[in-house]
Structures are given as C-alpha cells and as structure tokens.
Motif scaffolding. Structure first.
Motif, PDB file in Angstrom:
ATOM      1  N   ARG A  62       0.953  -1.345   0.080  1.00  0.00           N
ATOM      2  CA  ARG A  62       0.065  -0.148   0.106  1.00  0.00           C
ATOM      3  C   ARG A  62       0.884   1.354   0.063  1.00  0.00           C
ATOM      4  NH1 ARG A  62       1.493   1.586   4.977  1.00  0.00           N
ATOM      5  NH2 ARG A  62       2.378  -0.021   6.006  1.00  0.00           N
ATOM      6  N   PHE A  63       0.256   2.374  -0.262  1.00  0.00           N
ATOM      7  CA  PHE A  63       1.044   3.705  -0.006  1.00  0.00           C
ATOM      8  C   PHE A  63       1.376   3.757   1.498  1.00  0.00           C
ATOM      9  CE2 PHE A  63      -1.831   5.120  -3.482  1.00  0.00           C
ATOM     10  CZ  PHE A  63      -0.890   5.823  -4.371  1.00  0.00           C
ATOM     11  N   GLY A  64       2.721   4.282   1.817  1.00  0.00           N
ATOM     12  CA  GLY A  64       3.136   4.516   3.076  1.00  0.00           C
ATOM     13  C   GLY A  64       2.525   5.886   3.597  1.00  0.00           C
ATOM     14  N   ASP A  65       2.546   5.917   5.060  1.00  0.00           N
ATOM     15  CA  ASP A  65       1.991   7.063   5.572  1.00  0.00           C
ATOM     16  C   ASP A  65       3.210   7.210   6.665  1.00  0.00           C
ATOM     17  OD1 ASP A  65       0.559   9.239   6.839  1.00  0.00           O
ATOM     18  OD2 ASP A  65      -1.193   7.838   6.939  1.00  0.00           O
ATOM     19  N   PRO A  66       3.814   8.499   6.417  1.00  0.00           N
ATOM     20  CA  PRO A  66       3.586   9.739   5.874  1.00  0.00           C
ATOM     21  C   PRO A  66       4.223   9.705   4.501  1.00  0.00           C
ATOM     22  CG  PRO A  66       5.400  10.083   7.363  1.00  0.00           C
ATOM     23  CD  PRO A  66       5.245   8.538   7.562  1.00  0.00           C
ATOM     24  N   GLU A  67       4.902   8.749   3.839  1.00  0.00           N
ATOM     25  CA  GLU A  67       5.524   9.000   2.584  1.00  0.00           C
ATOM     26  C   GLU A  67       4.763   9.699   1.651  1.00  0.00           C
ATOM     27  OE1 GLU A  67       5.921   6.384   4.585  1.00  0.00           O
ATOM     28  OE2 GLU A  67       7.831   5.504   4.398  1.00  0.00           O
ATOM     29  N   THR A  68       3.297   9.068   1.448  1.00  0.00           N
ATOM     30  CA  THR A  68       2.513   9.522   0.446  1.00  0.00           C
ATOM     31  C   THR A  68       2.258  11.024   0.415  1.00  0.00           C
ATOM     32  OG1 THR A  68       1.425   7.375   0.620  1.00  0.00           O
ATOM     33  CG2 THR A  68       0.162   9.022  -0.469  1.00  0.00           C
ATOM     34  N   GLU A  69       2.235  11.738   1.783  1.00  0.00           N
ATOM     35  CA  GLU A  69       1.955  13.004   1.784  1.00  0.00           C
ATOM     36  C   GLU A  69       3.195  13.865   1.138  1.00  0.00           C
ATOM     37  OE1 GLU A  69       1.403  10.602   4.047  1.00  0.00           O
ATOM     38  OE2 GLU A  69       0.082  11.214   5.818  1.00  0.00           O
ATOM     39  N   VAL A  70       4.149  13.365   1.284  1.00  0.00           N
ATOM     40  CA  VAL A  70       5.324  14.124   0.448  1.00  0.00           C
ATOM     41  C   VAL A  70       5.678  13.630  -0.946  1.00  0.00           C
ATOM     42  CG1 VAL A  70       6.548  14.704   2.542  1.00  0.00           C
ATOM     43  CG2 VAL A  70       7.431  12.565   1.398  1.00  0.00           C
ATOM     44  N   VAL A  71       5.160  12.630  -1.444  1.00  0.00           N
ATOM     45  CA  VAL A  71       5.332  11.952  -2.656  1.00  0.00           C
ATOM     46  C   VAL A  71       4.195  12.291  -3.700  1.00  0.00           C
ATOM     47  CG1 VAL A  71       5.502  10.015  -4.112  1.00  0.00           C
ATOM     48  CG2 VAL A  71       6.761  10.411  -2.163  1.00  0.00           C
ATOM     49  N   LEU A  72       2.917  12.118  -3.210  1.00  0.00           N
ATOM     50  CA  LEU A  72       1.974  12.451  -4.229  1.00  0.00           C
ATOM     51  C   LEU A  72       1.722  13.874  -4.486  1.00  0.00           C
ATOM     52  CD1 LEU A  72      -1.121  10.029  -3.852  1.00  0.00           C
ATOM     53  CD2 LEU A  72       0.521   9.955  -5.501  1.00  0.00           C
ATOM     54  N   PRO A  73       2.151  14.944  -3.640  1.00  0.00           N
ATOM     55  CA  PRO A  73       2.057  16.136  -4.176  1.00  0.00           C
ATOM     56  C   PRO A  73       2.823  16.352  -5.392  1.00  0.00           C
ATOM     57  CG  PRO A  73       2.170  16.380  -1.977  1.00  0.00           C
ATOM     58  CD  PRO A  73       2.399  14.843  -2.487  1.00  0.00           C
ATOM     59  N   LEU A  74       3.921  15.824  -5.952  1.00  0.00           N
ATOM     60  CA  LEU A  74       4.726  15.816  -6.988  1.00  0.00           C
ATOM     61  C   LEU A  74       4.148  15.242  -8.318  1.00  0.00           C
ATOM     62  CD1 LEU A  74       7.952  15.115  -4.977  1.00  0.00           C
ATOM     63  CD2 LEU A  74       7.271  17.330  -5.830  1.00  0.00           C
ATOM     64  N   LEU A  75       3.075  14.581  -8.057  1.00  0.00           N
ATOM     65  CA  LEU A  75       2.756  13.840  -9.203  1.00  0.00           C
ATOM     66  C   LEU A  75       2.136  14.682 -10.155  1.00  0.00           C
ATOM     67  CD1 LEU A  75       1.940  11.166 -10.688  1.00  0.00           C
ATOM     68  CD2 LEU A  75      -0.205  11.097  -9.540  1.00  0.00           C
ATOM     69  N   GLU A  76       2.397  14.993 -11.355  1.00  0.00           N
ATOM     70  CA  GLU A  76       2.267  15.844 -12.351  1.00  0.00           C
ATOM     71  C   GLU A  76       1.238  15.220 -13.534  1.00  0.00           C
ATOM     72  OE1 GLU A  76       5.406  18.029 -13.915  1.00  0.00           O
ATOM     73  OE2 GLU A  76       5.238  19.332 -12.207  1.00  0.00           O
ATOM     74  N   SER A  77       1.143  13.889 -13.566  1.00  0.00           N
ATOM     75  CA  SER A  77       0.371  13.563 -14.327  1.00  0.00           C
ATOM     76  C   SER A  77      -1.277  13.266 -13.749  1.00  0.00           C
ATOM     77  CB  SER A  77       0.701  11.777 -14.492  1.00  0.00           C
ATOM     78  OG  SER A  77       2.101  11.733 -15.108  1.00  0.00           O
ATOM     79  N   ASP A  78      -2.027  12.761 -14.498  1.00  0.00           N
ATOM     80  CA  ASP A  78      -3.408  12.669 -13.803  1.00  0.00           C
ATOM     81  C   ASP A  78      -3.516  11.482 -12.973  1.00  0.00           C
ATOM     82  OD1 ASP A  78      -6.371  14.074 -14.802  1.00  0.00           O
ATOM     83  OD2 ASP A  78      -6.415  11.908 -13.750  1.00  0.00           O
ATOM     84  N   ALA A  79      -4.073  11.719 -11.628  1.00  0.00           N
ATOM     85  CA  ALA A  79      -4.016  10.424 -10.809  1.00  0.00           C
ATOM     86  C   ALA A  79      -5.004   9.622 -11.194  1.00  0.00           C
ATOM     87  CB  ALA A  79      -4.262  11.194  -9.390  1.00  0.00           C
ATOM     88  N   PHE A  80      -6.084   9.966 -11.548  1.00  0.00           N
ATOM     89  CA  PHE A  80      -7.354   8.929 -11.905  1.00  0.00           C
ATOM     90  C   PHE A  80      -6.817   8.053 -13.211  1.00  0.00           C
ATOM     91  CE2 PHE A  80     -10.906   8.060 -14.374  1.00  0.00           C
ATOM     92  CZ  PHE A  80     -11.927   7.140 -13.118  1.00  0.00           C
ATOM     93  N   ASP A  81      -6.216   8.830 -14.224  1.00  0.00           N
ATOM     94  CA  ASP A  81      -5.657   7.798 -15.223  1.00  0.00           C
ATOM     95  C   ASP A  81      -4.728   7.097 -14.806  1.00  0.00           C
ATOM     96  OD1 ASP A  81      -6.608   9.270 -17.559  1.00  0.00           O
ATOM     97  OD2 ASP A  81      -5.091  10.655 -17.961  1.00  0.00           O
ATOM     98  N   LEU A  82      -3.855   7.159 -13.942  1.00  0.00           N
ATOM     99  CA  LEU A  82      -3.039   6.107 -13.466  1.00  0.00           C
ATOM    100  C   LEU A  82      -3.545   5.240 -12.616  1.00  0.00           C
ATOM    101  CD1 LEU A  82       0.222   5.624 -13.304  1.00  0.00           C
ATOM    102  CD2 LEU A  82       0.441   7.512 -11.423  1.00  0.00           C
ATOM    103  N   PHE A  83      -4.521   5.497 -11.425  1.00  0.00           N
ATOM    104  CA  PHE A  83      -5.090   4.737 -10.632  1.00  0.00           C
ATOM    105  C   PHE A  83      -6.261   3.763 -11.235  1.00  0.00           C
ATOM    106  CE2 PHE A  83      -4.672   7.462  -6.624  1.00  0.00           C
ATOM    107  CZ  PHE A  83      -3.394   7.615  -6.669  1.00  0.00           C
ATOM    108  N   SER A  84      -6.541   4.269 -12.402  1.00  0.00           N
ATOM    109  CA  SER A  84      -7.777   3.389 -12.972  1.00  0.00           C
ATOM    110  C   SER A  84      -7.040   2.411 -13.812  1.00  0.00           C
ATOM    111  CB  SER A  84      -8.877   4.294 -13.761  1.00  0.00           C
ATOM    112  OG  SER A  84      -8.280   5.018 -14.732  1.00  0.00           O
ATOM    113  N   ALA A  85      -5.872   2.947 -14.618  1.00  0.00           N
ATOM    114  CA  ALA A  85      -5.263   1.914 -15.626  1.00  0.00           C
ATOM    115  C   ALA A  85      -4.608   0.753 -14.572  1.00  0.00           C
ATOM    116  CB  ALA A  85      -3.875   2.551 -16.318  1.00  0.00           C
ATOM    117  N   VAL A  86      -4.165   1.021 -13.339  1.00  0.00           N
ATOM    118  CA  VAL A  86      -3.583   0.017 -12.508  1.00  0.00           C
ATOM    119  C   VAL A  86      -4.642  -0.895 -12.192  1.00  0.00           C
ATOM    120  CG1 VAL A  86      -2.491  -0.477 -10.297  1.00  0.00           C
ATOM    121  CG2 VAL A  86      -1.353   1.381 -12.064  1.00  0.00           C
ATOM    122  N   ALA A  87      -5.798  -0.183 -11.747  1.00  0.00           N
ATOM    123  CA  ALA A  87      -7.015  -1.212 -11.040  1.00  0.00           C
ATOM    124  C   ALA A  87      -7.616  -1.941 -12.462  1.00  0.00           C
ATOM    125  CB  ALA A  87      -8.010  -0.024 -10.757  1.00  0.00           C
ATOM    126  N   GLU A  88      -7.501  -1.640 -13.552  1.00  0.00           N
ATOM    127  CA  GLU A  88      -8.145  -2.275 -14.693  1.00  0.00           C
ATOM    128  C   GLU A  88      -7.174  -3.064 -15.485  1.00  0.00           C
ATOM    129  OE1 GLU A  88     -10.368   0.713 -16.564  1.00  0.00           O
ATOM    130  OE2 GLU A  88     -11.724   0.938 -14.688  1.00  0.00           O
TER     131      GLU A  88
END
Ligand code: AMP
Ligand code: GLY
Length: 439
Positions: free
Chosen positions: A309-335
């Motif tokens: 899973r995502f780490g906590d608190p790592e996610t809070e410093v990593v995901l703000p740096l994501l410039e791609s669309d999070a929904f695109d990425l999460f849904s591709a992995v999910a599907e």
C-alpha cells in the motif's frame, strides 16, 4: 471527438482526451488518515473526476471530499455504497481493508478498485511469506529464521550477536518490530509475541541486524508493469535524534542526497521489478502500490520490509509531486491497462507530523486545534474531527504540514515556521525532520 490536451505540467507531448467524458467520474477513497487526504488531494486535481467520496475520511478531507461514515474494514458496507452511488473507481489506503479482502470482493462484483488482492497483500501481512519469496527469487534482504515456539526462539537468539531483530509475523501497524539490545529485552519481547499473544496468534521472524540509512521506494505495480515514484525517507522513531519508540512515522521528505541514481536503478531492477515478477510467478500478481522499505548497507541495498500500500507519511510528500493525472494512473492499474510513465515534479517536499502527546503509547483526544488559517504550506489531516464546530484531535498522529520548493533547507524553514503557527496544547513534533538531507 478527441482533442489534444496541452495543459502545462501534465503529460508533456500531449494526450488525446475526449472532453465529452471529462469530469464525469465518481471516486471512493477508503481510509481516513493523512495518506488518504493526500490521495484525495491528488484525485481532486484530475480532469476526470467530478465527485470524491471518502470513507470514513476526517475533518480535513471533508474540505475536498464528501465523507461517509463507513468503516474502512466494512467491506460489505463499502460495496453497497459503491453500487448505490455508481462509483467508477475505488482507491484503498489502509492495509487492514486489503487484508479483509476488499479488492477480491469488489472485483468479484465487477467494480474497479485500486489495491491488491488478499493473496497479494500477504507480502505485507505475513513477514514469513515475504521472506520466503525474497529467498526464492534472490531479492536482497537480511537473513532470517522463523519460530512459533518461545523456548526455541530464545535459544536461537541467545546464541547470536546482539542487537537481535524480532518481528511479529502479522499486521501490527508498524509496531511489531523489536530491536533488542540484549538477552533480557529479547526475552521480554519474545514472551510478549509468543506467550502472551499480545498481538494475536504468535509467530516471530528473527533477522540479521543490518545497518545503514533507510529509505522508502514506492511503485505503482500492475502485474509485471512497474511505475516508480520519487524516493522518500520516513522518520520512524518518536523523538529527535531517532530516539524513542517506533511510530507509524513522524515526518518525511523527498530528494534523498545519500541515494545515487545508480542505487535507485539497482533497487528498481533487482528489488521492485523482481518482486513484482515473482508475485506474478507465484500466482498472486500485484495491482496497487508496492512499498519497499529499503536500507543502503555497506553490502548493498537490502529490503527491510515490503508494504502492500501507500506509505504513511511518505505518500503526503510523494503524491504532491505527481504531475500526471492520478485518476488516469490509478484506473489503469486497477483495470490492468498499460499506463503512461507518470511525470513527477523536480521539486523537493518535506513534511512534519504533529502527534498527540503520549503517542505511540496512550494519548488523549478532543483537544482544540487553532491557527491553521495562517499556515501557507499544505496541511494533511491524519487524525482530526469536528466537534461542536471546532477542529479537535482524534488520533495519535493528527496533522502533517508539507512544504515544497527547490531547496530543502528553505522548504524546511518554511514548514517549521508554519508548524509554529499551529496551536494545540496536546501536540508535539520532531524538530529534526530531514536531518539526513542537511548534514
Ligand atoms: P519494519 O516494520 O520491518 O520496517 O521495521 C521497523 C524498523 O525496525 C525499521 O524501519 C528499521 O529501522 C528497523 N529494522 C527492521 N529490520 C531490521 C534489520 N534487519 N536490521 C536493522 N534494523 C531493522
Ligand atoms: N511509513 C511507514 C509505513 O507506512 O508503513
């Protein structure tokens, strides 16, 4: 009709987007801590998402999502909600939900969900499973033996050098590891884990003691496809100077000066990718985040632990740096669809956790938090709620103040200036987050 999407900072080169379908998707985020707040925050930047629900969420998340009072382990309740609301994608934060089999249940019902199956989650929930996998596939990690019998474990430990590393085999919220400096403390820990059944039914992994700086390497993984994220470092001990008991994490930052690009490439190839392929070969492919808790030892980079899973608190410093669309990425992995390599900002981030006094031991809740209005950094809520209109503490870790910029020293100064503006009589924080980046 497709049009070329050219928003700055997003997917350089452009991407075909059917604007007729933007802002139409409903997402459910499962969990209620700082990690989930950061996930909600990332999804709120998506051009696809019209509505975000979070179960159960918290007072900070409520500003960006509609919180619904369903427990993160109430799989049937969550499934019923997702069906009723026609949720397009569910994103799971906590390990407890994954271990309950939420992903198996949702997929069985034909719903898209980001997270690993129960079988794949064993890479986190069972230390022994993870160790056997690493041994079988040659993933570098500390040598180990596992025990269910207290006397056998004690005999083994007493014939070995100290400190002894004792790990309870099962989910223990980051608190099931004891580094025992001598036989007396090893004995006490083994009694706790194997005789008193403190955490549940006992099994203990005894590991070789490793030394070196630790770091967290999270990747999005879908079977053999691995998409690396920026590296981060957590601060697991409660007090300054890495003293005191282990916690869930008291702060984190990105931009690790002690890890070279070659180190990262080695870890990606020989640890994260190898493990993803091993899970495919074992018949339990990953489909979410694989978190490598790694250590750079004199003898190379080795695995301390995997999380599913995502780490906590790592996610809070990593995901703000994501410039791609999070929904695109999460849904591709999910599907199980191939995604584009995510694009990350070159900024560094740094975040400080404010925790309730007494944490990770017992602590009181319900203290009013003031001063957040003056804070310029991002504040992720980890354990807060609203009580008669005011914001109050409701957990061990309460808030995380996260700054970003090009220079870690400046970012850190600003974050601590913001932390000083927050007033609450029952909170404490570490004053030395990111010290390894500033030596
Ligand atoms: P874990 O929950 O497995 O990440 O362990 C918690 C912490 O214990 C780690 O972050 C390390 O600081 C320490 N630790 C775990 N395993 C070892 C080991 N084999 N050698 C030295 N320290 C360890
Ligand atoms: N920060 C460590 C963890 O999420 O387990």
């Amino acid at each position: 009709m497709g049009v070329l999407y050219v928003a700055p900072g997003y997917q350089p080169g452009g991407k075909e987007i059917d604007f007729g379908k933007t802002k139409e998707h409903k997402v459910l985020v499962v969990g209620g801590g700082g990690r989930e707040h950061a996930i909600v925050d990332a999804l709120s930047r998506s051009i696809w998402v019209s509505k975000i629900y979070c179960a159960p969420g918290n007072a900070g998340i409520a500003a960006q999502a509609e919180c619904v009072p369903i427990k993160d382990t109430d799989v049937e309740g969550l499934l019923a909600f997702a069906r009723e609301q026609h949720i397009d994608l569910t994103v799971v934060g906590p390990e407890a939900s994954l271990s309950e089999g939420i992903v198996d249940r949702f997929r069985g019902a034909g719903l898209a969900i980001f997270g690993h199956t129960k079988a794949a989650t064993r890479i986190e929930s069972s230390k022994e499973f993870a160790k056997q996998l690493m041994e079988k596939y040659g993933v570098p990690t500390a040598g180990y033996r596992s025990f269910t019998d207290y006397q056998e474990a004690l005999d083994y430990v007493s014939g070995r050098p100290f400190p002894a590393v004792l790990k309870y085999d099962g989910l223990a919220a980051g608190k099931g590891v004891v580094i025992a400096p001598d036989l007396a403390s090893a004995d006490a820990a083994l009694r706790d884990m194997l005789l008193d059944n403190h955490f549940g039914k006992g099994k203990v992994v005894v590991e070789d003691y490793l030394e070196g700086p630790e770091f967290s390497f999270m990747c999005f993984v879908d079977g053999d496809r691995v998409y690396p994220m920026p590296l981060a470092q957590d601060h697991k001990r409660a007090f300054d100077g890495d003293k005191g008991p282990n916690t869930g994490g008291m702060g984190a930052y990105t931009g690790l000066p002690f890890i070279t690009p070659e180190d990262k490439a080695f870890a990606l190839e020989h640890i994260l990718r190898k493990t993803a392929s091993a899970m495919v070969a074992e018949g339990c492919p990953l489909s979410g985040v694989l978190y490598g808790g790694l250590m750079k030892t004199a003898d190379g980079i080795k695995v301390i632990e995997f999380n599913a899973r995502f780490g906590d608190p790592e996610t809070e410093v990593v995901l703000p740096l994501l410039e791609s669309d999070a929904f695109d990425l999460f849904s591709a992995v999910a599907e199980g669809r191939e995604a584009e390599q995510p694009v990350w900002s070159g900024d560094v981030t740094m975040g400080v956790v404010l925790a309730s006094k007494g944490y990770p031991g017992s602590y009181e809740k319900g203290y009013a938090i003031e001063g957040l209005d003056g804070v310029t950094a991002k504040v992720y809520h980890m354990g807060t709620k609203r009580q008669e209109g005011s914001l109050v503490t409701s957990g061990g870790r309460v808030l995380m103040v996260v700054g970003r910029g090009s220079d870690i020293q400046a970012v850190r100064d600003n974050v601590y200036a913001d932390v000083a503006k927050i007033s609450c009589p029952n909170l404490f924080c570490r004053e030395d987050i990111a010290w390894q980046a500033l030596r």
